[in-house]
Design a protein around this motif. Structure first.
Motif, PDB file in Angstrom:
ATOM      1  N   ALA A  62      14.470  56.004  53.459  1.00 35.52           N
ATOM      2  CA  ALA A  62      15.214  56.329  54.682  1.00 35.52           C
ATOM      3  C   ALA A  62      14.597  55.639  55.892  1.00 35.52           C
ATOM      4  O   ALA A  62      15.318  55.144  56.771  1.00 35.52           O
ATOM      5  N   ALA A  63      13.261  55.589  55.945  1.00 34.11           N
ATOM      6  CA  ALA A  63      12.596  54.940  57.087  1.00 34.11           C
ATOM      7  C   ALA A  63      12.864  53.437  57.101  1.00 34.11           C
ATOM      8  O   ALA A  63      13.093  52.852  58.165  1.00 34.11           O
ATOM      9  N   ILE A  64      12.849  52.796  55.933  1.00 32.27           N
ATOM     10  CA  ILE A  64      13.124  51.363  55.864  1.00 32.27           C
ATOM     11  C   ILE A  64      14.555  51.065  56.303  1.00 32.27           C
ATOM     12  O   ILE A  64      14.813  50.109  57.058  1.00 32.27           O
ATOM     13  N   ILE A  65      15.507  51.897  55.837  1.00 34.96           N
ATOM     14  CA  ILE A  65      16.903  51.711  56.254  1.00 34.96           C
ATOM     15  C   ILE A  65      17.042  51.892  57.763  1.00 34.96           C
ATOM     16  O   ILE A  65      17.733  51.119  58.437  1.00 34.96           O
ATOM     17  N   ASP A  66      16.371  52.916  58.301  1.00 32.92           N
ATOM     18  CA  ASP A  66      16.425  53.155  59.748  1.00 32.92           C
ATOM     19  C   ASP A  66      15.868  51.969  60.525  1.00 32.92           C
ATOM     20  O   ASP A  66      16.430  51.561  61.549  1.00 32.92           O
ATOM     21  N   VAL A  67      14.764  51.397  60.048  1.00 32.34           N
ATOM     22  CA  VAL A  67      14.151  50.264  60.738  1.00 32.34           C
ATOM     23  C   VAL A  67      15.058  49.043  60.690  1.00 32.34           C
ATOM     24  O   VAL A  67      15.276  48.371  61.709  1.00 32.34           O
ATOM     25  N   ILE A 125      26.886  66.299  52.399  1.00 32.66           N
ATOM     26  CA  ILE A 125      26.611  67.054  51.183  1.00 32.66           C
ATOM     27  C   ILE A 125      27.906  67.576  50.575  1.00 32.66           C
ATOM     28  O   ILE A 125      28.047  67.655  49.347  1.00 32.66           O
ATOM     29  N   MET A 126      28.882  67.938  51.430  1.00 31.83           N
ATOM     30  CA  MET A 126      30.172  68.416  50.923  1.00 31.83           C
ATOM     31  C   MET A 126      30.952  67.289  50.263  1.00 31.83           C
ATOM     32  O   MET A 126      31.656  67.507  49.272  1.00 31.83           O
ATOM     33  N   ILE A 127      30.830  66.074  50.808  1.00 33.12           N
ATOM     34  CA  ILE A 127      31.567  64.935  50.247  1.00 33.12           C
ATOM     35  C   ILE A 127      30.899  64.433  48.974  1.00 33.12           C
ATOM     36  O   ILE A 127      31.562  64.152  47.975  1.00 33.12           O
ATOM     37  N   MET A 128      29.571  64.333  49.013  1.00 31.51           N
ATOM     38  CA  MET A 128      28.824  63.797  47.880  1.00 31.51           C
ATOM     39  C   MET A 128      28.108  64.928  47.151  1.00 31.51           C
ATOM     40  O   MET A 128      27.897  66.013  47.698  1.00 31.51           O
ATOM     41  N   ASP A 129      27.729  64.666  45.915  1.00 29.91           N
ATOM     42  CA  ASP A 129      26.963  65.642  45.161  1.00 29.91           C
ATOM     43  C   ASP A 129      25.539  65.709  45.706  1.00 29.91           C
ATOM     44  O   ASP A 129      24.953  64.676  46.048  1.00 29.91           O
ATOM     45  N   PRO A 130      24.953  66.901  45.815  1.00 25.54           N
ATOM     46  CA  PRO A 130      23.574  67.015  46.305  1.00 25.54           C
ATOM     47  C   PRO A 130      22.616  66.220  45.424  1.00 25.54           C
ATOM     48  O   PRO A 130      22.667  66.298  44.202  1.00 25.54           O
ATOM     49  N   GLY A 131      21.763  65.446  46.048  1.00 23.95           N
ATOM     50  CA  GLY A 131      20.817  64.621  45.305  1.00 23.95           C
ATOM     51  C   GLY A 131      20.063  63.694  46.226  1.00 23.95           C
ATOM     52  O   GLY A 131      20.192  63.748  47.454  1.00 23.95           O
ATOM     53  N   ILE A 132      19.274  62.817  45.617  1.00 24.72           N
ATOM     54  CA  ILE A 132      18.438  61.911  46.397  1.00 24.72           C
ATOM     55  C   ILE A 132      19.292  60.969  47.245  1.00 24.72           C
ATOM     56  O   ILE A 132      19.024  60.758  48.426  1.00 24.72           O
ATOM     57  N   LEU A 133      20.349  60.396  46.649  1.00 27.31           N
ATOM     58  CA  LEU A 133      21.196  59.433  47.358  1.00 27.31           C
ATOM     59  C   LEU A 133      21.870  60.069  48.559  1.00 27.31           C
ATOM     60  O   LEU A 133      21.895  59.481  49.652  1.00 27.31           O
ATOM     61  N   SER A 134      22.413  61.262  48.385  1.00 23.64           N
ATOM     62  CA  SER A 134      23.118  61.914  49.495  1.00 23.64           C
ATOM     63  C   SER A 134      22.159  62.273  50.629  1.00 23.64           C
ATOM     64  O   SER A 134      22.515  62.171  51.809  1.00 23.64           O
ATOM     65  N   ILE A 135      20.913  62.659  50.301  1.00 24.72           N
ATOM     66  CA  ILE A 135      19.931  62.993  51.335  1.00 24.72           C
ATOM     67  C   ILE A 135      19.539  61.744  52.116  1.00 24.72           C
ATOM     68  O   ILE A 135      19.440  61.759  53.346  1.00 24.72           O
ATOM     69  N   ILE A 136      19.319  60.632  51.391  1.00 24.47           N
ATOM     70  CA  ILE A 136      18.942  59.382  52.056  1.00 24.47           C
ATOM     71  C   ILE A 136      20.053  58.924  53.004  1.00 24.47           C
ATOM     72  O   ILE A 136      19.795  58.535  54.152  1.00 24.47           O
ATOM     73  N   ILE A 137      21.300  58.986  52.535  1.00 26.30           N
ATOM     74  CA  ILE A 137      22.425  58.568  53.377  1.00 26.30           C
ATOM     75  C   ILE A 137      22.557  59.494  54.583  1.00 26.30           C
ATOM     76  O   ILE A 137      22.771  59.043  55.714  1.00 26.30           O
ATOM     77  N   ALA A 138      22.393  60.796  54.353  1.00 22.78           N
ATOM     78  CA  ALA A 138      22.524  61.762  55.452  1.00 22.78           C
ATOM     79  C   ALA A 138      21.459  61.542  56.515  1.00 22.78           C
ATOM     80  O   ALA A 138      21.746  61.608  57.725  1.00 22.78           O
ATOM     81  N   ILE A 139      20.230  61.272  56.087  1.00 27.11           N
ATOM     82  CA  ILE A 139      19.149  61.033  57.050  1.00 27.11           C
ATOM     83  C   ILE A 139      19.356  59.711  57.786  1.00 27.11           C
ATOM     84  O   ILE A 139      19.062  59.596  58.981  1.00 27.11           O
ATOM     85  N   SER A 140      19.892  58.711  57.069  1.00 26.24           N
ATOM     86  CA  SER A 140      20.009  57.371  57.642  1.00 26.24           C
ATOM     87  C   SER A 140      21.193  57.214  58.588  1.00 26.24           C
ATOM     88  O   SER A 140      21.216  56.273  59.379  1.00 26.24           O
ATOM     89  N   ILE A 141      22.175  58.099  58.504  1.00 28.16           N
ATOM     90  CA  ILE A 141      23.386  57.934  59.322  1.00 28.16           C
ATOM     91  C   ILE A 141      23.053  57.914  60.806  1.00 28.16           C
ATOM     92  O   ILE A 141      23.557  57.080  61.572  1.00 28.16           O
ATOM     93  N   THR A 142      22.190  58.811  61.236  1.00 34.69           N
ATOM     94  CA  THR A 142      21.821  58.866  62.656  1.00 34.69           C
ATOM     95  C   THR A 142      20.340  58.580  62.891  1.00 34.69           C
ATOM     96  O   THR A 142      19.910  58.522  64.050  1.00 34.69           O
ATOM     97  N   GLY A 143      19.559  58.407  61.821  1.00 38.00           N
ATOM     98  CA  GLY A 143      18.126  58.210  61.994  1.00 38.00           C
ATOM     99  C   GLY A 143      17.750  56.903  62.667  1.00 38.00           C
ATOM    100  O   GLY A 143      16.677  56.794  63.272  1.00 38.00           O
ATOM    101  N   TRP A 144      18.626  55.902  62.599  1.00 44.00           N
ATOM    102  CA  TRP A 144      18.317  54.583  63.142  1.00 44.00           C
ATOM    103  C   TRP A 144      18.537  54.500  64.655  1.00 44.00           C
ATOM    104  O   TRP A 144      18.131  53.517  65.291  1.00 44.00           O
TER     105      TRP A 144
END
Length: 339
Positions: A147-152, A193-212
């Motif tokens: 998530a940090a690399i994507i944000d950067v 989380i409602m759109i995607m199944d809970p998991g590593i990918l959904s958490i990374i995408i959720a954090i990265s959407i506004t983290g950058w």
């Protein structure tokens, strides 16, 4: 008017001959920017200790699950709720396998006839907490670093383009940023989380959407500062392209601030992942992360505090270590902080 003066003998003076080739020689070797920063950060004891702690935790996150024979997802109901037991420490009165059964303190390993040792004990399903702790730390670190690399990457590209081109381009891009900032992060995460199944990918995408967004605004400010400097104007005069100016002239000058902010982004991502898993929006069983382990331990804190203690210590050390390293890098990479 006479003055009595003693003549000094000729041997009182010695002629010194200086080799002109060494007259302007610099005795101290020249250092690059990063070498000079390393010399300064070495003086920061808190940052150095934090580096060792971080390296140890990262090493254990990958090596820890293989240090014991227990699988982190292996359920053994007969071994449920066992306290920590480490051979060799029984005489010290710690990690001796004793726990409370009602109002009495007994050796639960002997009572349940368990012949193997669990260094950090077991949870309510009999799963080994030592291997689960380091497996969960591994997953939490993986989510945080990705998530940090994507944000950067997104933040540097977006902020660099916005700051360098300016004008209408900057206005449009900053209005988009302001809209995203106005939406609460937790709302976006819940929708993901409602759109995607809970998991590593959904958490990374959720954090990265506004983290950058934070990184992009910092990079934009630095680019606005440097793009009017003489070396950038000289590069434009010599016909350098915009891509070359950004990659060869602007980016190296703001690399320090990028590294510093990345060191603060990683613990934020770790904490956010733990928070999501703690409230049930993160990883789901049987997967383990620091958040899920803390959630499991919180339920049994009154009777089995060891389940909560170990993941809480690890996440606390990670947060403190990353923040102290970030503070050390900020002082070392800032030219104004020279001794």
């Amino acid at each position: 008017m006479t003055t009595n003066m003693k003549k000094l003998p000729k041997d009182s003076f010695e002629r010194i001959t200086i080799d002109s080739s060494h007259a302007e020689k610099i005795s101290k070797p020249s250092l690059s920017f990063w070498q000079d920063a390393w010399l300064r950060i070495r003086k920061n004891k808190a940052a150095i200790v934090s580096m060792f702690i971080l390296v140890f935790i990262v090493f254990m996150a990958f090596a820890g699950p293989f240090m014991v024979e227990h699988d982190p997802e292996d359920v053994k109901v007969a071994h449920a709720s066992l306290p920590p037991k480490i051979p060799g420490l029984e005489k010290l009165g710690i990690f001796d396998g004793e726990g409370k059964l009602g109002s009495k303190t007994v050796n639960l390993y002997e009572l349940k006839k368990v012949e193997v040792n669990y260094w950090f004990g077991t949870d309510s399903l009999g799963r080994d907490l030592f291997s689960r702790l380091w497996k969960g730390t591994q997953i939490s670190l993986l989510i945080a670093f990705v998530a940090a690399i994507i944000d950067v990457v997104i933040g540097v590209i977006y902020g660099g383009i916005s700051g360098y081109y300016g004008g209408r381009t900057d206005d449009v891009m900053q209005r988009i940023v302001e809209v995203l900032i106005g939406v609460p992060t937790l709302v976006i995460v819940i929708l993901m989380i409602m759109i995607m199944d809970p998991g590593i990918l959904s958490i990374i995408i959720a954090i990265s959407i506004t983290g950058w967004i934070g990184m992009s605004r910092i990079v934009r400010g630095q680019v606005l500062k440097y793009k009017t400097q003489e070396f950038v104007l000289a590069a434009k005069t010599l016909g350098a392209s915009d891509t070359r100016i950004i990659s060869k002239h602007l980016l190296p000058n703001i690399m320090a601030i990028i590294v510093i902010n990345m060191m603060f982004t990683i613990p934020t991502a770790i904490f956010f992942e733990a928070f999501l898993s703690f409230i049930g929006l993160g990883l789901q069983a049987p997967n383990a992360s620091l958040g899920t382990l803390i959630n499991d331990g919180y339920k049994f804190i009154e009777y089995q505090p060891h389940i909560l203690f170990f993941p809480a210590v690890v996440i606390s050390l990670l947060m403190i270590a990353f923040n102290l390293i970030g503070d050390g890098l900020r002082d070392a990479l800032d030219p104004k902080m020279k001794d």
